[in-house]
Design an enzyme around this catalytic site. Structure first.
Site, mmCIF file in Angstrom:
data_model
loop_
_atom_site.group_PDB
_atom_site.id
_atom_site.type_symbol
_atom_site.label_atom_id
_atom_site.label_comp_id
_atom_site.label_asym_id
_atom_site.label_seq_id
_atom_site.Cartn_x
_atom_site.Cartn_y
_atom_site.Cartn_z
ATOM 1 N N ARG A 162 1.007 -1.132 0.095
ATOM 2 C CA ARG A 162 -0.040 -0.247 -0.045
ATOM 3 C C ARG A 162 0.761 1.237 -0.158
ATOM 4 O O ARG A 162 1.967 1.158 0.145
ATOM 5 C CB ARG A 162 -1.126 -0.108 0.986
ATOM 6 C CG ARG A 162 -0.139 -0.632 2.340
ATOM 7 C CD ARG A 162 -0.741 0.071 3.676
ATOM 8 N NE ARG A 162 -0.446 1.534 3.583
ATOM 9 C CZ ARG A 162 0.667 2.178 3.724
ATOM 10 N NH1 ARG A 162 1.743 1.400 3.984
ATOM 11 N NH2 ARG A 162 0.647 3.454 3.741
ATOM 12 N N GLY A 163 0.462 2.728 -0.236
ATOM 13 C CA GLY A 163 1.037 3.591 -0.095
ATOM 14 C C GLY A 163 1.433 4.004 -1.758
ATOM 15 O O GLY A 163 1.375 2.884 -2.398
ATOM 16 N N ARG A 170 -6.997 0.327 -6.864
ATOM 17 C CA ARG A 170 -6.953 1.368 -6.057
ATOM 18 C C ARG A 170 -6.993 2.826 -7.118
ATOM 19 O O ARG A 170 -6.216 3.101 -7.543
ATOM 20 C CB ARG A 170 -5.802 1.461 -5.114
ATOM 21 C CG ARG A 170 -5.679 0.310 -4.279
ATOM 22 C CD ARG A 170 -5.510 0.266 -3.028
ATOM 23 N NE ARG A 170 -5.877 1.057 -2.101
ATOM 24 C CZ ARG A 170 -5.562 1.428 -0.979
ATOM 25 N NH1 ARG A 170 -4.278 1.229 -0.637
ATOM 26 N NH2 ARG A 170 -6.094 2.535 -0.208
ATOM 27 N N ASP A 195 -1.250 11.113 -1.977
ATOM 28 C CA ASP A 195 -1.791 10.035 -2.954
ATOM 29 C C ASP A 195 -1.912 10.474 -4.559
ATOM 30 O O ASP A 195 -1.698 9.871 -5.319
ATOM 31 C CB ASP A 195 -2.906 9.060 -2.571
ATOM 32 C CG ASP A 195 -2.739 8.512 -1.239
ATOM 33 O OD1 ASP A 195 -2.187 7.140 -1.218
ATOM 34 O OD2 ASP A 195 -2.894 9.089 -0.166
ATOM 35 N N ASN A 237 -4.909 13.081 0.298
ATOM 36 C CA ASN A 237 -4.167 11.948 1.378
ATOM 37 C C ASN A 237 -5.082 11.210 2.331
ATOM 38 O O ASN A 237 -6.359 11.480 2.072
ATOM 39 C CB ASN A 237 -3.350 12.771 2.049
ATOM 40 C CG ASN A 237 -2.173 11.941 2.847
ATOM 41 O OD1 ASN A 237 -1.653 11.118 2.190
ATOM 42 N ND2 ASN A 237 -2.121 12.256 4.092
ATOM 43 N N LYS A 238 -4.615 10.441 3.047
ATOM 44 C CA LYS A 238 -5.369 9.493 3.820
ATOM 45 C C LYS A 238 -6.532 10.235 4.465
ATOM 46 O O LYS A 238 -6.269 11.507 4.931
ATOM 47 C CB LYS A 238 -4.533 8.651 4.873
ATOM 48 C CG LYS A 238 -5.293 7.759 5.831
ATOM 49 C CD LYS A 238 -6.046 6.734 5.032
ATOM 50 C CE LYS A 238 -5.549 5.951 3.908
ATOM 51 N NZ LYS A 238 -6.311 5.132 3.411
HETATM 52 O O1 MRU Z 1 -4.825 3.493 1.811
HETATM 53 P P1 MRU Z 1 -3.185 3.375 2.171
HETATM 54 O O2 MRU Z 1 -2.628 2.804 3.010
HETATM 55 O O3 MRU Z 1 -2.481 2.719 0.675
HETATM 56 O O4 MRU Z 1 -3.050 4.854 1.906
HETATM 57 C C1 MRU Z 1 -2.140 5.630 1.218
HETATM 58 C C2 MRU Z 1 -1.221 6.249 2.153
HETATM 59 O O5 MRU Z 1 -0.294 5.278 2.519
HETATM 60 C C3 MRU Z 1 -1.815 7.558 3.022
HETATM 61 O O6 MRU Z 1 -2.617 8.265 2.297
HETATM 62 C C4 MRU Z 1 -0.083 8.322 2.791
HETATM 63 O O7 MRU Z 1 -0.216 9.065 3.577
HETATM 64 C C5 MRU Z 1 0.247 8.903 1.396
HETATM 65 S S1 MRU Z 1 0.721 7.728 0.258
HETATM 66 C C6 MRU Z 1 2.538 7.947 0.592
#
Ligand code: MRU
Length: 373
Positions: free
Chosen positions: A52-53, A98, A254, A264-265
């Site tokens: 993820r990320g 995603r 993201d 972002n998250k």
């Molecule tokens: O849903 P995830 O864990 O894949 O989320 C993405 C992220 O890791 C975050 O939003 C992060 O802060 C930015 S991506 C480096």
């Protein structure tokens, strides 16, 4: 980065046709590796968050295209039309896993273009592998550079705003650490660089409900690197800011528009609001692969992934050596789970990229990336 003294990346080619990842679903309780040998396995790993990320799912998808072409017959490899058809279907399949992080589509398109330029036959497989490795290597190099630029920012803040007598307190949300990339991380790269340079740093780690990437992953990363930190409930950040206990908010992204709107998250926007109310600098660290150069309005144009409601109604944890999942909400109540939010550019103090730091505006972003103008 190092785990138990040994250097690791989050993804690497283990053998021809075999890509190895750290399966992040088990962290921080167990360190588990997984081998992926097909495009379908890569798609599952991305969708179900074994990886993820933003940067890491980009690199994983790049290897996914490579694995897809390793499975093609020589008839497919030598016929440009059939090759293109197969590539398009693998690309769409991977991109659908995603929707929010732009690195995924960017990496897929990059490897596909390289393959189509390579011609046909075995050269296709070689080109796919070479490009996927490049995507991964560049991701790590960009994050390392973000660390260098971010370190200068931290040094400047200490000199001008905080003083040298106490640690700098940094609040971060989710996991924009090395686990979210191939190495180093985006938001955490400056933190590691500062720590390694002997600057006392303390990190407030937002738990990041519902998947708890902060409590599980960022905390594990920081602990492994020996960085002072403390996990907090997501709602505690504003209170800490009011008490003068946060000097800098540093998060990842993201997808960021060419005008500086930051997806972002979920929960990031609220931290940006609280930071603005308390006059605390709010910085976003990103490799240029996380810019979506085609869009200018984050709220209207960035697709927000709606994840399973079960992530909200249930919580997973570790009990007596195994993972358990418990119901935490009223059983008959529905739940909603938007995975990301958009922080408008006006709330962002600056962007830390591999080419340096700039303000969150189209003009300033283009001053670092003039070729996108
Ligand atoms: O849903 P995830 O864990 O894949 O989320 C993405 C992220 O890791 C975050 O939003 C992060 O802060 C930015 S991506 C480096």
């Amino acid at each position: 980065m190092k785990i138990y003294g040994k250097n690791y990346r989050t993804i690497w080619l283990d053998a021809p046709g075999q890509v190895r990842i750290i399966d992040q679903r088990w962290l921080p309780h167990r360190l588990v590796f997984e081998d992926l040998t097909s495009c379908t396995e890569v798609a599952t790993a991305i969708r179900d968050m074994h990886v993820r990320g933003a940067g890491l799912i980009g690199a994983a998808a790049a290897f996914g295209i490579y694995l897809a072409v390793t499975k093609l017959s020589s008839a497919h490899l030598s016929d440009p039309l059939r090759l293109n058809e197969q590539l398009q279907s693998a690309a769409e399949f991977l991109k659908s896993t995603r929707p929010t992080a732009v690195n995924l589509a960017w990496a897929v398109e990059r490897v596909c273009s390289r393959i189509l330029a390579a011609g046909s036959g075995e050269a296709v497989i070689e080109a796919a592998l070479e490009e996927a490795c490049k995507v991964a290597d560049e991701d790590a190099a960009c994050c390392e550079a973000i660390g260098r630029h971010g370190l200068q920012l931290i040094q400047k803040l200490r000199k001008e705003r905080i003083g040298l007598a106490r640690p700098i307190n940094i609040l971060t949300h989710c996991n924009a650490g090395w686990l979210a990339f191939v190495d180093f991380g985006s938001a955490t790269a400056p933190i590691y660089a500062a720590h390694d340079a002997g600057i006392p740093v303390h990190v407030w780690v937002d738990e990041t409900r519902p998947r708890c990437q902060g409590a599980r992953l960022t905390a594990w990363e920081l602990a492994s690197h020996g960085v002072s930190h403390c996990v907090i409930a997501d709602n505690a950040g504003g209170h800490l800011m009011q008490r003068g206990l946060v000097d800098l908010v540093l998060v990842g992204t993201d997808r960021t528009t060419r005008t500086g709107d930051v997806a972002n998250k979920i929960g990031t926007y609220l931290k940006a609001l609280a930071a603005r109310d308390n006059d605390i600098p709010f910085y976003v660290a990103l490799p240029s692969s996380s810019f979506d150069w085609k869009i200018s309005d984050g709220l209207a144009q960035i697709p927000i992934e709606e994840r399973s409601a079960v992530e909200v109604t249930h919580a997973a944890g570790w009990f007596e050596g195994r993972e358990v999942n418990v119901h935490i909400s009223n059983a008959s109540s529905p739940a909603a789970n938007p995975g990301f939010d958009v922080t408008p550019a006006r709330l962002v103090t600056g962007l830390i990229t591999e080419r340096g730091i700039c303000g969150a505006s189209e003009a300033e972003i283009l001053s670092l990336f003039p070729e996108r103008g």
